[in-house]
Write a protein that holds these residues in place. Structure first.
Motif, mmCIF file in Angstrom:
data_model
loop_
_atom_site.group_PDB
_atom_site.id
_atom_site.type_symbol
_atom_site.label_atom_id
_atom_site.label_comp_id
_atom_site.label_asym_id
_atom_site.label_seq_id
_atom_site.Cartn_x
_atom_site.Cartn_y
_atom_site.Cartn_z
ATOM 1 N N CYS A 23 0.807 -1.213 0.000
ATOM 2 C CA CYS A 23 0.000 0.000 0.000
ATOM 3 C C CYS A 23 0.842 1.266 0.000
ATOM 4 O O CYS A 23 0.688 2.132 -0.851
ATOM 5 C CB CYS A 23 -0.936 -0.005 1.204
ATOM 6 S SG CYS A 23 -1.998 1.443 1.279
ATOM 7 N N LYS A 24 1.736 1.380 0.956
ATOM 8 C CA LYS A 24 2.471 2.634 1.115
ATOM 9 C C LYS A 24 3.369 2.919 -0.074
ATOM 10 O O LYS A 24 3.333 4.017 -0.650
ATOM 11 C CB LYS A 24 3.296 2.606 2.398
ATOM 12 C CG LYS A 24 3.992 3.929 2.684
ATOM 13 C CD LYS A 24 4.679 3.913 4.042
ATOM 14 C CE LYS A 24 5.356 5.260 4.319
ATOM 15 N NZ LYS A 24 6.047 5.266 5.634
ATOM 16 N N SER A 27 1.301 3.552 -3.280
ATOM 17 C CA SER A 27 0.641 4.854 -3.248
ATOM 18 C C SER A 27 1.626 5.962 -3.593
ATOM 19 O O SER A 27 1.311 6.881 -4.356
ATOM 20 C CB SER A 27 0.036 5.104 -1.863
ATOM 21 O OG SER A 27 -0.997 4.195 -1.589
ATOM 22 N N TYR A 30 2.325 5.899 -7.407
ATOM 23 C CA TYR A 30 1.236 6.490 -8.189
ATOM 24 C C TYR A 30 1.202 8.008 -7.993
ATOM 25 O O TYR A 30 0.967 8.763 -8.943
ATOM 26 C CB TYR A 30 -0.104 5.887 -7.773
ATOM 27 C CG TYR A 30 -0.409 4.536 -8.368
ATOM 28 C CD1 TYR A 30 -1.340 4.391 -9.387
ATOM 29 C CD2 TYR A 30 0.232 3.389 -7.906
ATOM 30 C CE1 TYR A 30 -1.639 3.154 -9.922
ATOM 31 C CE2 TYR A 30 -0.057 2.142 -8.433
ATOM 32 C CZ TYR A 30 -0.990 2.025 -9.440
ATOM 33 O OH TYR A 30 -1.281 0.791 -9.965
ATOM 34 N N GLN A 56 -5.501 11.422 -3.239
ATOM 35 C CA GLN A 56 -6.029 10.095 -2.925
ATOM 36 C C GLN A 56 -7.539 10.037 -3.097
ATOM 37 O O GLN A 56 -8.074 9.085 -3.668
ATOM 38 C CB GLN A 56 -5.655 9.719 -1.490
ATOM 39 C CG GLN A 56 -4.190 9.374 -1.317
ATOM 40 C CD GLN A 56 -3.808 9.179 0.135
ATOM 41 O OE1 GLN A 56 -4.474 9.683 1.025
ATOM 42 N NE2 GLN A 56 -2.738 8.451 0.375
ATOM 43 N N TYR A 63 -8.196 4.575 -9.884
ATOM 44 C CA TYR A 63 -7.029 3.726 -9.741
ATOM 45 C C TYR A 63 -7.454 2.313 -9.339
ATOM 46 O O TYR A 63 -8.598 2.093 -8.936
ATOM 47 C CB TYR A 63 -6.072 4.300 -8.692
ATOM 48 C CG TYR A 63 -5.230 5.444 -9.202
ATOM 49 C CD1 TYR A 63 -3.945 5.235 -9.662
ATOM 50 C CD2 TYR A 63 -5.744 6.726 -9.234
ATOM 51 C CE1 TYR A 63 -3.168 6.286 -10.134
ATOM 52 C CE2 TYR A 63 -4.977 7.789 -9.700
ATOM 53 C CZ TYR A 63 -3.699 7.560 -10.144
ATOM 54 O OH TYR A 63 -2.943 8.605 -10.617
ATOM 55 N N LEU A 67 -5.733 0.124 -3.936
ATOM 56 C CA LEU A 67 -4.724 1.140 -3.669
ATOM 57 C C LEU A 67 -4.964 1.924 -2.398
ATOM 58 O O LEU A 67 -4.030 2.213 -1.671
ATOM 59 C CB LEU A 67 -4.630 2.097 -4.863
ATOM 60 C CG LEU A 67 -3.502 3.137 -4.794
ATOM 61 C CD1 LEU A 67 -2.156 2.455 -4.654
ATOM 62 C CD2 LEU A 67 -3.511 4.023 -6.029
ATOM 63 N N PHE A 68 -6.199 2.274 -2.087
ATOM 64 C CA PHE A 68 -6.432 3.137 -0.933
ATOM 65 C C PHE A 68 -7.215 2.475 0.188
ATOM 66 O O PHE A 68 -7.479 3.102 1.197
ATOM 67 C CB PHE A 68 -7.127 4.426 -1.372
ATOM 68 C CG PHE A 68 -6.302 5.189 -2.354
ATOM 69 C CD1 PHE A 68 -5.114 5.777 -1.959
ATOM 70 C CD2 PHE A 68 -6.667 5.266 -3.673
ATOM 71 C CE1 PHE A 68 -4.310 6.444 -2.858
ATOM 72 C CE2 PHE A 68 -5.872 5.939 -4.582
ATOM 73 C CZ PHE A 68 -4.692 6.529 -4.171
ATOM 74 N N VAL A 71 -5.355 2.849 3.334
ATOM 75 C CA VAL A 71 -5.307 4.184 3.936
ATOM 76 C C VAL A 71 -6.398 4.316 4.989
ATOM 77 O O VAL A 71 -6.157 4.748 6.125
ATOM 78 C CB VAL A 71 -5.466 5.275 2.859
ATOM 79 C CG1 VAL A 71 -5.547 6.648 3.494
ATOM 80 C CG2 VAL A 71 -4.311 5.217 1.867
#
Length: 214
Positions: A23-24, A27, A30, A56, A63, A67-68, A71
């Protein structure tokens, strides 16, 4: 957002070097592509944290799905870790705030909750799920209409293997309000629900049994 051949090459290189989705790091990758393509964004929004969050939120719809999710998962996990048993007296969140924050601790808690709301308002099912898990925090006592909205939207999404029952909420909701909530779900309009939810009641008892399916 459509990627150029050069941008796709960067993404593929990352996958070969780092393996499965992270994830981190993904991110940041991107976000770096976006910044290179739109350098004026940095000038328009000087604060990096604000810039990252705005990007985001906009990117959620365009996306790849995972991906998020992390978060908001990390946001809900942090709230549970730091505040699950915290007691601020008459200060709590029910879909709106019970009263203005007074102490520094209350202001920190309010800021922590509100940070994640723009993500939840995108109405992506994983965001709704993580928001609903925040209801396990002692100082989050969602009004029945807010919880009905979240549970019904999640059930209709079909993205989670759960029934998302709402029977325990119906006695608190008038037929007219249920019709408004169902229409808001069809419009994907969480903003409407939060703007029209009633004032918070007197500090209610925490019903853990109602959250047993989370």
């Amino acid at each position: 957002m459509q990627f150029t051949e050069e941008e796709w090459a960067l993404l593929e290189d990352k996958k070969r070097m780092n393996g499965p989705f992270d994830c981190k790091s993904d991110s940041e990758l991107y976000f770096g592509i976006y910044k290179r393509r739109y350098p004026e964004f940095e000038k328009a929004v000087p604060d990096r944290r604000e810039r990252l969050q705005l990007w985001q939120i906009e990117a959620i719809a365009t996306y790849p799905y995972p991906l998020f999710s992390c978060v908001v998962r990390d946001w809900s996990s942090a709230l549970l870790r730091r505040y699950r048993t915290s007691n601020f007296g008459g200060f709590f969140y029910c879909g709106r705030w019970s009263r203005p924050a007074i102490s520094p601790a209350e202001k920190r808690f309010q800021a922590a909750v509100e940070w994640g709301l723009p993500y939840v308002e995108t109405m992506r099912s994983d965001m709704l799920f993580h928001f609903l898990t925040v209801a396990k925090v002692n100082a989050v006592r969602l009004n029945a209409d807010v919880e009905y909205f979240l549970r019904t939207a999640l059930r209709q999404s079909g993205d989670f293997h759960a029934d998302w029952p709402v029977g325990h909420l119906l006695s608190e909701l008038a037929e007219k309000r249920i019709a408004e909530l169902d229409a808001a779900i069809a419009r994907r309009d969480l903003d409407f629900v939060l703007e029209t939810t009633p004032s918070c009641p007197a500090l209610p008892l925490k019903e853990d049994s109602a959250l047993s399916d989370l």
